[in-house]
Design a protein around this motif. Structure first.
Motif, PDB file in Angstrom:
ATOM      1  N   LEU A   7     -38.242 -19.280  51.252  1.00 24.96           N
ATOM      2  CA  LEU A   7     -38.091 -18.237  52.080  1.00 24.96           C
ATOM      3  C   LEU A   7     -38.651 -18.327  53.950  1.00 24.96           C
ATOM      4  O   LEU A   7     -39.169 -18.087  53.321  1.00 24.96           O
ATOM      5  N   PRO A   8     -38.778 -19.577  53.627  1.00 21.85           N
ATOM      6  CA  PRO A   8     -39.681 -19.572  55.041  1.00 21.85           C
ATOM      7  C   PRO A   8     -39.353 -18.837  55.753  1.00 21.85           C
ATOM      8  O   PRO A   8     -38.457 -18.645  56.435  1.00 21.85           O
ATOM      9  N   ASN A   9     -40.181 -18.539  56.384  1.00 24.74           N
ATOM     10  CA  ASN A   9     -40.336 -17.464  57.742  1.00 24.74           C
ATOM     11  C   ASN A   9     -40.292 -16.397  57.353  1.00 24.74           C
ATOM     12  O   ASN A   9     -39.223 -15.781  58.197  1.00 24.74           O
ATOM     13  N   ILE A  10     -39.645 -16.059  56.502  1.00 29.54           N
ATOM     14  CA  ILE A  10     -39.427 -14.442  56.048  1.00 29.54           C
ATOM     15  C   ILE A  10     -40.491 -13.603  56.861  1.00 29.54           C
ATOM     16  O   ILE A  10     -41.457 -13.495  56.537  1.00 29.54           O
ATOM     17  N   THR A  11     -39.104 -12.895  57.094  1.00 26.86           N
ATOM     18  CA  THR A  11     -39.998 -11.307  57.672  1.00 26.86           C
ATOM     19  C   THR A  11     -40.063 -10.001  56.769  1.00 26.86           C
ATOM     20  O   THR A  11     -38.604 -10.318  55.542  1.00 26.86           O
ATOM     21  N   GLY A  27     -26.473 -10.418  36.466  1.00 29.81           N
ATOM     22  CA  GLY A  27     -26.833 -11.512  36.300  1.00 29.81           C
ATOM     23  C   GLY A  27     -28.003 -12.158  36.789  1.00 29.81           C
ATOM     24  O   GLY A  27     -28.794 -12.764  36.000  1.00 29.81           O
ATOM     25  N   ILE A  28     -29.063 -10.831  37.255  1.00 25.34           N
ATOM     26  CA  ILE A  28     -29.879 -10.887  37.565  1.00 25.34           C
ATOM     27  C   ILE A  28     -30.658  -9.717  36.761  1.00 25.34           C
ATOM     28  O   ILE A  28     -30.562  -8.473  36.919  1.00 25.34           O
ATOM     29  N   GLU A  29     -31.789 -10.423  36.345  1.00 24.94           N
ATOM     30  CA  GLU A  29     -32.844  -9.942  35.794  1.00 24.94           C
ATOM     31  C   GLU A  29     -34.315  -8.913  36.059  1.00 24.94           C
ATOM     32  O   GLU A  29     -34.679  -7.518  36.180  1.00 24.94           O
ATOM     33  N   ASP A  30     -34.459  -9.382  37.138  1.00 25.02           N
ATOM     34  CA  ASP A  30     -36.140  -9.550  37.887  1.00 25.02           C
ATOM     35  C   ASP A  30     -35.525 -10.390  39.183  1.00 25.02           C
ATOM     36  O   ASP A  30     -35.993 -11.182  39.324  1.00 25.02           O
ATOM     37  N   VAL A  31     -36.440  -9.505  40.163  1.00 28.74           N
ATOM     38  CA  VAL A  31     -37.117  -9.614  41.554  1.00 28.74           C
ATOM     39  C   VAL A  31     -37.787  -9.732  41.763  1.00 28.74           C
ATOM     40  O   VAL A  31     -38.448  -8.626  41.647  1.00 28.74           O
ATOM     41  N   ASN A  32     -38.729 -10.733  42.087  1.00 22.14           N
ATOM     42  CA  ASN A  32     -40.696 -10.211  42.527  1.00 22.14           C
ATOM     43  C   ASN A  32     -40.257 -10.977  43.505  1.00 22.14           C
ATOM     44  O   ASN A  32     -40.698 -12.507  44.001  1.00 22.14           O
ATOM     45  N   MET A  33     -40.518 -10.765  45.217  1.00 23.93           N
ATOM     46  CA  MET A  33     -40.602 -11.226  46.300  1.00 23.93           C
ATOM     47  C   MET A  33     -42.702 -11.149  46.610  1.00 23.93           C
ATOM     48  O   MET A  33     -43.390 -10.654  45.978  1.00 23.93           O
ATOM     49  N   SER A  37     -47.067 -15.429  50.451  1.00 21.87           N
ATOM     50  CA  SER A  37     -46.880 -16.949  49.761  1.00 21.87           C
ATOM     51  C   SER A  37     -44.769 -17.801  50.732  1.00 21.87           C
ATOM     52  O   SER A  37     -43.939 -18.374  50.144  1.00 21.87           O
ATOM     53  N   GLU A  38     -44.045 -16.685  51.121  1.00 27.42           N
ATOM     54  CA  GLU A  38     -43.129 -17.184  51.217  1.00 27.42           C
ATOM     55  C   GLU A  38     -42.347 -17.511  49.892  1.00 27.42           C
ATOM     56  O   GLU A  38     -41.090 -18.180  50.069  1.00 27.42           O
TER      57      GLU A  38
END
Length: 63
Positions: A7-11, A27-33, A37-38
């Motif tokens: 995700l380039p230049n993510i704020t 359908g989404i099991e896990d999310v890690n932002m 490292s964008e």
């Protein structure tokens, strides 16, 4: 499947919008932002294209 998406230049605000869009979706099991490292890592039963579409619906460019 597990996908790591750039995700380039993510704020911080945009990252929050993406996480909110993905979390709790069928359908989404896990999310890690990872802001430094964008990238976002998503474990899902959805296809890569479907995950990208959800991210883009949050108004964020994704590769």
């Amino acid at each position: 499947m597990t996908y790591t998406i750039t995700l380039p230049n993510i704020t911080r605000d945009a990252a929050s919008a993406v996480e909110q869009r993905l979390r709790g979706r069928d359908g989404i099991e896990d999310v890690n932002m990872n802001l430094s490292s964008e990238t976002i890592t998503v474990r899902a039963t959805l296809t890569y294209s479907e995950v990208l579409d959800l991210i883009r619906q949050a108004g964020v460019a994704a590769n």
